[in-house]
Enzyme design. Sequence first.
Site, PDB file in Angstrom:
ATOM      1  N   ILE A   1       0.836  -1.192   0.000  1.00 29.33           N
ATOM      2  CA  ILE A   1       0.000   0.000   0.000  1.00 29.33           C
ATOM      3  C   ILE A   1       0.877   1.250   0.000  1.00 29.33           C
ATOM      4  CG2 ILE A   1      -0.246   0.149   2.532  1.00 29.33           C
ATOM      5  CD1 ILE A   1      -3.286   0.767   1.956  1.00 29.33           C
ATOM      6  N   CYS A   2       0.356   2.315  -0.571  1.00 23.95           N
ATOM      7  CA  CYS A   2       1.029   3.611  -0.561  1.00 23.95           C
ATOM      8  C   CYS A   2      -0.054   4.672  -0.343  1.00 23.95           C
ATOM      9  CB  CYS A   2       1.813   3.834  -1.854  1.00 23.95           C
ATOM     10  SG  CYS A   2       0.798   3.920  -3.352  1.00 23.95           S
ATOM     11  N   ALA A   3       0.153   5.857  -0.851  1.00 23.50           N
ATOM     12  CA  ALA A   3      -0.843   6.911  -0.671  1.00 23.50           C
ATOM     13  C   ALA A   3      -2.063   6.704  -1.569  1.00 23.50           C
ATOM     14  CB  ALA A   3      -0.218   8.282  -0.941  1.00 23.50           C
TER      15      ALA A   3
END
Length: 104
Positions: free
Chosen positions: A60-62
């Site tokens: 996951i990231c932004a």
Amino acid sequence: MRKVDLATFAAAHADGATVIDVRERVEYVGGHVPGARCIPLGDLHASIRDLPRGGTVYVICASGNRSQVGADLLGRVGIDARSVAGGTAAWARAGHPLTDGSRA
């Protein structure tokens, strides 16, 4: 394609899935999925040997862009990795909790 929707990720997270947050540490400290381990994308390759091989790893990231790169990298070395579509922003918009600080 190595991507999962938010509902699929939420169910896996509830079951104790391994979650890797590939944002920079300053982003992670500001709010992350509970239990997510911070490994910035630039450090991911060096950390591959420390990742589990027996199940799916959720990246996951932004918003989903860096996590897609991370999931592709992990997939090339034999790790079953999936990018979380919409990232941490979508997780928070859906009303799921965030944890702040440097602890997972």
